[in-house]
Write a protein that holds these residues in place. Sequence first.
Motif, PDB file in Angstrom:
ATOM      1  N   LEU A  25       0.816  -1.222   0.000  1.00 30.96           N
ATOM      2  CA  LEU A  25       0.000   0.000   0.000  1.00 30.96           C
ATOM      3  C   LEU A  25       0.846   1.268   0.000  1.00 30.96           C
ATOM      4  N   GLY A  26       2.157   1.109  -0.020  1.00 25.32           N
ATOM      5  CA  GLY A  26       3.013   2.287   0.046  1.00 25.32           C
ATOM      6  C   GLY A  26       3.161   2.971  -1.297  1.00 25.32           C
ATOM      7  N   SER A  27       3.643   4.194  -1.243  1.00 23.72           N
ATOM      8  CA  SER A  27       3.914   4.942  -2.470  1.00 23.72           C
ATOM      9  C   SER A  27       5.041   4.273  -3.242  1.00 23.72           C
ATOM     10  N   PRO A  28       4.973   4.270  -4.579  1.00 18.18           N
ATOM     11  CA  PRO A  28       6.120   3.794  -5.356  1.00 18.18           C
ATOM     12  C   PRO A  28       7.359   4.618  -5.015  1.00 18.18           C
ATOM     13  N   THR A  29       8.505   3.983  -5.045  1.00 17.70           N
ATOM     14  CA  THR A  29       9.755   4.709  -4.866  1.00 17.70           C
ATOM     15  C   THR A  29      10.026   5.521  -6.124  1.00 17.70           C
ATOM     16  N   GLU A  30      10.224   6.820  -5.957  1.00 16.47           N
ATOM     17  CA  GLU A  30      10.462   7.720  -7.092  1.00 16.47           C
ATOM     18  C   GLU A  30      11.743   8.491  -6.835  1.00 16.47           C
ATOM     19  N   MET A  31      12.707   8.364  -7.758  1.00 16.68           N
ATOM     20  CA  MET A  31      13.986   9.025  -7.583  1.00 16.68           C
ATOM     21  C   MET A  31      14.360   9.817  -8.823  1.00 16.68           C
ATOM     22  N   LEU A  32      15.112  10.896  -8.612  1.00 15.04           N
ATOM     23  CA  LEU A  32      15.595  11.752  -9.691  1.00 15.04           C
ATOM     24  C   LEU A  32      17.091  11.985  -9.513  1.00 15.04           C
ATOM     25  N   PHE A  33      17.825  11.871 -10.612  1.00 13.09           N
ATOM     26  CA  PHE A  33      19.274  12.092 -10.604  1.00 13.09           C
ATOM     27  C   PHE A  33      19.604  13.148 -11.653  1.00 13.09           C
ATOM     28  N   PHE A  34      20.086  14.309 -11.208  1.00 15.04           N
ATOM     29  CA  PHE A  34      20.401  15.424 -12.103  1.00 15.04           C
ATOM     30  C   PHE A  34      21.897  15.420 -12.417  1.00 15.04           C
ATOM     31  N   TYR A  35      22.230  15.465 -13.720  1.00 17.74           N
ATOM     32  CA  TYR A  35      23.618  15.505 -14.170  1.00 17.74           C
ATOM     33  C   TYR A  35      23.855  16.780 -14.971  1.00 17.74           C
ATOM     34  N   SER A  36      24.843  17.533 -14.553  1.00 17.37           N
ATOM     35  CA  SER A  36      25.151  18.797 -15.219  1.00 17.37           C
ATOM     36  C   SER A  36      25.971  18.546 -16.482  1.00 17.37           C
ATOM     37  N   LEU A  37      25.434  18.959 -17.641  1.00 15.33           N
ATOM     38  CA  LEU A  37      26.114  18.832 -18.942  1.00 15.33           C
ATOM     39  C   LEU A  37      25.871  20.137 -19.703  1.00 15.33           C
ATOM     40  N   PRO A  38      26.687  21.151 -19.450  1.00 16.36           N
ATOM     41  CA  PRO A  38      26.409  22.506 -19.973  1.00 16.36           C
ATOM     42  C   PRO A  38      26.322  22.602 -21.489  1.00 16.36           C
ATOM     43  N   ASN A  39      26.962  21.699 -22.211  1.00 12.05           N
ATOM     44  CA  ASN A  39      27.001  21.824 -23.678  1.00 12.05           C
ATOM     45  C   ASN A  39      26.116  20.808 -24.390  1.00 12.05           C
ATOM     46  N   ILE A  40      25.273  20.111 -23.673  1.00 13.01           N
ATOM     47  CA  ILE A  40      24.492  19.060 -24.312  1.00 13.01           C
ATOM     48  C   ILE A  40      23.376  19.641 -25.178  1.00 13.01           C
ATOM     49  N   GLU A  41      23.248  19.095 -26.382  1.00 11.74           N
ATOM     50  CA  GLU A  41      22.196  19.504 -27.306  1.00 11.74           C
ATOM     51  C   GLU A  41      21.367  18.291 -27.682  1.00 11.74           C
TER      52      GLU A  41
END
Length: 503
Positions: free
Chosen positions: A51-67
């Motif tokens: 009955l618990g909430s799904p585990t939700e995770m976010l991982f932010f990666y800095s890539l200043p030049n990504i297009e």
Amino acid sequence: MIDQKNSSELMKMKKMINMKQLELIQVSPMNSKSISEISLPLTYFDTPFLLGSPTEMLFFYSLPNIEITHFMNSLLPKLKHSLSLTLQHYYPLAGNLIWCPQLNQPVIRYVHGDSVELVAAESYANFDHLSSKNRTRYANDFQHLLPQLIIPSPNSSNAVPLLALQLTLFQNSGICIGLSQPHATGDGRSIAMFLKSWSLNSKFLGISTSFLLYDHQSLQIIPFFERTVLKNVSTRFQEAYFLHLVKFIRSKYSMSEHDCMNWLLASMEDLKVPPNHIAASFELSGTDIGRLKKWVTSRTNTSPSRFVLVFAYIWVCLAKATNVKTTRDDPKEGLMKASSVLSFADFRTRLDPPLPPTYFGNCVGEIVFSTKKGDLVGEDGLLVAVNLIVKELRGLDDTLVRDVDPGLANLMFPTGDVSEFDVIAGSTQFGFYELDFGLGRPKKVELASIAKTRAIFFADSGNGDGVEISLVRCKDEIDAFGLSFVNGLNDLSVTDLGRKSRL
């Protein structure tokens, strides 16, 4: 399996917040033909999380030049391929949670051809704002970055995916990897294991194939799914718990036995992110933790672990933050009220015989710590908290050595209403800030599901021996916790200066 109506409505919602879906990919385990079908029962440890909430995770990666061209033509194929490589060992994650009529219980089932849904998307939100460690953010601002575990409609196949992933591009800023997983299929250590395997496969893709399943310390991370190792843990409590759970579900949602899987949807729909709630992070540096330890050891013969010190400090800060209003209304009554926190202990090493450290599933039990607020908000509050935590953890080991079943039963059925407790979850051992997919280390890690559960999450901060503490609350609660957090560290400095001046 996919409810097209729900999926369509979801994408409309994401478009409203300046987000565009670029591609929808189904990723199957590589070389999966040798496994036609496998079913894994839920264990005693899995059932309470249904009955618990799904585990939700976010991982932010800095890539200043990504297009977008590089994202679609290079990064996305690499992450997709390394995911397929990883799933050949974590293949149950490509399966589903289904209802088994023969057992009258849900089971994990993988059938050849099953896959993990991977969404590639582009967001026009402010990457630096969302990935900042030093500012508060509205919790709802993260929701468009989370993949959805598509819950079936009553007319579909009654199967709940075990894993959903989303890769979101922020042009010229970075990317975000989002994960959603039903908690009943794996705890934090299991998720960390899978992510570590995927990141290693991605980082070393094309460099070495023999190295892929081992980290730099040669620690094997091939998952262990076998459930028979839990045979010494009686199923009596599991069956009792499950019958109680089903009775509650059918009563609350007026569902018949034929709708058994749909209560997963109903329970998840109950868990919403409150409007205007704020996500905030606080950090205890290695130096801060050293000062906490010095303060405690100077007043006692114990030398508490980093986990105990951080846990105790969070508990004291919570007690002080929630004590502000109650003491204003009635000072004496406020100090007499209980301050209770619920946390989880890993049982892999506590069972007899112990489980392998690579066991994949849930293997944690609940522990409740409680005392009067007055004991925690006083001058020696940190010492009180440390002693209580150490005592409970030591008692937990003693109970399990004497008799496994009663020890586990007490953990699965804590006294009182769980809503009375603050929940503190996490560990400093999972290494989430070490997850390098070939993109460098994450700039920010978020356990986004705490916006629905109100749990307080702590993990390594990625800065030496530091620990990051995250919570989601209304602004007044965040401010009160932040004030007690900062003042507590300042009080340590004043104490240290006072001692030096007396010398």
